[in-house]
Write a protein that holds these residues in place. Structure first.
Motif, PDB file in Angstrom:
ATOM      1  N   ASP A   1       0.825  -1.206   0.000  1.00 12.05           N
ATOM      2  CA  ASP A   1       0.000   0.000   0.000  1.00 12.05           C
ATOM      3  C   ASP A   1       0.858   1.254   0.000  1.00 12.05           C
ATOM      4  O   ASP A   1       0.513   2.259  -0.630  1.00 12.05           O
ATOM      5  N   TRP A   2       1.995   1.219   0.739  1.00 11.25           N
ATOM      6  CA  TRP A   2       2.866   2.384   0.780  1.00 11.25           C
ATOM      7  C   TRP A   2       3.463   2.651  -0.602  1.00 11.25           C
ATOM      8  O   TRP A   2       3.560   3.801  -1.039  1.00 11.25           O
TER       9      TRP A   2
ATOM     10  N   ARG B   1       2.121   1.907  -3.461  1.00 11.99           N
ATOM     11  CA  ARG B   1       1.054   2.486  -4.297  1.00 11.99           C
ATOM     12  C   ARG B   1       0.857   3.968  -3.988  1.00 11.99           C
ATOM     13  O   ARG B   1       0.660   4.788  -4.888  1.00 11.99           O
ATOM     14  N   LEU B   2       0.917   4.313  -2.703  1.00 10.68           N
ATOM     15  CA  LEU B   2       0.726   5.710  -2.314  1.00 10.68           C
ATOM     16  C   LEU B   2       1.830   6.593  -2.884  1.00 10.68           C
ATOM     17  O   LEU B   2       1.564   7.693  -3.382  1.00 10.68           O
TER      18      LEU B   2
ATOM     19  N   TYR C   1       2.053   3.135   8.013  1.00 10.12           N
ATOM     20  CA  TYR C   1       2.661   2.004   7.305  1.00 10.12           C
ATOM     21  C   TYR C   1       3.928   1.498   7.993  1.00 10.12           C
ATOM     22  O   TYR C   1       4.461   0.463   7.612  1.00 10.12           O
TER      23      TYR C   1
END
Length: 484
Positions: free
Chosen positions: A2-3, A5-6, A54
């Motif tokens: 997720d990090w 992607r961010l 995260y």
């Protein structure tokens, strides 16, 4: 992921709309809240607020460095992490002056993940005992001689690499590193030889010239050439290693063999680990692993692969993990980046030992492999070695048959398997690490026996084990825990 992607979403993670600024001490101190947290690492300032949720260690760990220089805190726990790649979208700018230190002399020191931070590094060795070097040549060879002025240097202390014309030799001396780093004036062949005279501490590195011409100078000095500094101040150095084999060990664990480059000299010392690095979805992912032997069977006449040219690692595959699924997808012949060795275990801890106890859970068994082999082979005073090996199920046990074979062959060695989720057919011990189990297993034969206890596994296992061993009156010097 997720990090990752961010960071690729295009969102402004610094709050500065793409600008880079020069940050003063006064400005850095202002940004010390969870929703406005700036941290300096090696002179670069990052806005880590977006990363808070995260961070594997939680928000509180990041907040310890809020509004200040977090370099020391970072190095204590995450030295191997490529923060420049991971936080590049959070870069605010560069420090204008030296930032405020995290710890003040009059503040109470608190352990960080079980490690007590030191207020400063020990002083460097006196100038008169700092290593030096010289070089000479024949028609076909160049010999670099390093005078370490130490008597405890062996072949494991010497790391040599030659990549793209750049020669790098690192000599690890206790907690310090002596580095030669130069762009050679001429090309050399891939075959590099390193010899160590252990009684004098002299190291000879022999290079074969590609062309038999006379060199007027060794080369052009590169970063940190001819330096002698604390080992922890150096960043990790990687070289590309080829995957040459992978073999199933259990249903979810494999033994991988990595071949070092032909122009690299590297032997991983007992009890030390390396970092493996892969690029996944544009981000560098790094994980520590302790190399093992090809096999526990000491009766093999010749190893399939020489230990100074190959590195073996046992890796458990987590199908939802960030690193291991991608690593397992590597094909034979693919390459992976491997760091130089790290770790604080010393072979001298096994000298004059009478009893050795090994407590391992799951893949925490890996540091024990070389320790077990070395102790049984080289520690003449050793009377007993006992391994207590914790796993969930019988099919999770690494090298079970080899361990049982070794116990049958060497009467000094004893192994006990403990399962937390056994089947009804299991007749051995079951449970988790506890005082009743340890009190029966970890016993001195004699009141004054020289004892070492090594422990490795998931963090809760290791922390609980250390507490229990303290309750059993074992001293801090008698217990070595492996963490990475």
């Amino acid at each position: 992921m997720d990090w990752i992607r961010l960071t690729k979403s295009g969102k402004d993670l610094t709050g500065l709309k793409g600008r880079l600024i020069e940050v003063t001490e006064e400005e850095l101190i202002k940004h010390n809240k969870k929703d406005d947290c700036w941290v300096c690492i090696r002179g670069l300032v990052y806005n880590v607020s977006p990363y808070m949720e995260y961070h594997p260690g939680g928000e509180d760990e990041l907040m310890r460095a809020a509004g200040s220089d977090g370099t020391d805190l970072f190095d204590q726990v995450h030295r191997w992490v490529n923060y420049e790649s991971m936080l590049k979208e959070c870069l605010v700018g560069r420090m204008a002056v030296k930032p405020v230190a995290v710890a003040k002399e009059n503040h109470e020191k608190k352990p960080l993940n079980g490690i007590l931070l030191k207020s400063k590094l020990p002083d460097l060795p006196a100038k008169e005992i700092s290593p030096s070097y010289d070089w000479f040549q024949t028609e076909s060879l160049v010999t670099i001689v390093i005078y370490t002025k130490q008597k405890d240097v062996d072949s494991e202390s010497v790391i040599v690499d030659y990549q793209d014309g750049c020669f790098r030799a690192e000599i690890v001396i206790n907690d310090y590193s002596y580095l030669l780093h130069t762009e050679l004036s001429h090309e050399i062949q891939e075959d590099i030889t390193a010899r160590v005279a252990e009684k004098t501490g002299k190291v000879e590195i022999i290079l074969k010239k590609k062309d038999n011409v006379s060199w007027k100078y060794l080369g052009h000095p590169l970063e940190n050439h001819n330096s002698f500094t604390a080992h922890r101040e150096k960043g990790l150095y990687y070289r590309k290693c080829k995957l040459v084999s992978k073999v199933d060990v259990t249903h979810d664990t494999k033994l991988y063999c990595l071949m070092l480059p032909p122009d690299t000299h590297l032997q991983v010392p007992i009890g030390q680990h390396v970092y493996l690095k892969l690029t996944v979805a544009g981000a560098e992912i790094v994980k520590p692993y302790t190399p093992v032997l090809e096999s526990l069977h000491s009766d093999l006449q010749e190893p399939l692969h020489p230990h100074n040219k190959y590195i073996y690692v046992i890796i458990k595959i987590y199908h939802t993990g960030l690193f291991t699924p991608h690593f397992d997808c590597l094909q034979i012949g693919d390459y992976v980046s491997v760091s130089s060795p790290e770790g604080n275990f010393k072979k001298s801890q096994l000298q004059d030992l009478e009893e050795l106890f090994l407590l391992a859970a799951g893949t925490g068994f890996t540091p024990m492999v070389k320790i077990l082999n070395y102790a049984l082979t080289n520690t003449t005073s050793l009377r007993k070695v006992k391994l207590m090996f914790f796993n969930k199920t019988e099919e999770d046990i690494l090298w079970k048959n080899q361990l049982e074979h070794l116990a049958d062959k060497d009467r000094r060695f004893e192994v006990e398997f403990i399962l937390s989720e056994p089947t009804c057919e299991w007749t051995g011990k079951q449970g988790r690490i506890s005082l009743p189990l340890l009190s029966k297993f970890v016993k001195r034969s004699l009141e004054n026996s020289r004892v070492l206890i090594c422990i490795c596994g998931p963090a809760p296992f290791t922390e609980q084990g250390i507490r229990l061993l303290k309750d059993l009156n074992f001293s801090q010097e008698e217990v070595h825990s492996f963490t990475a």
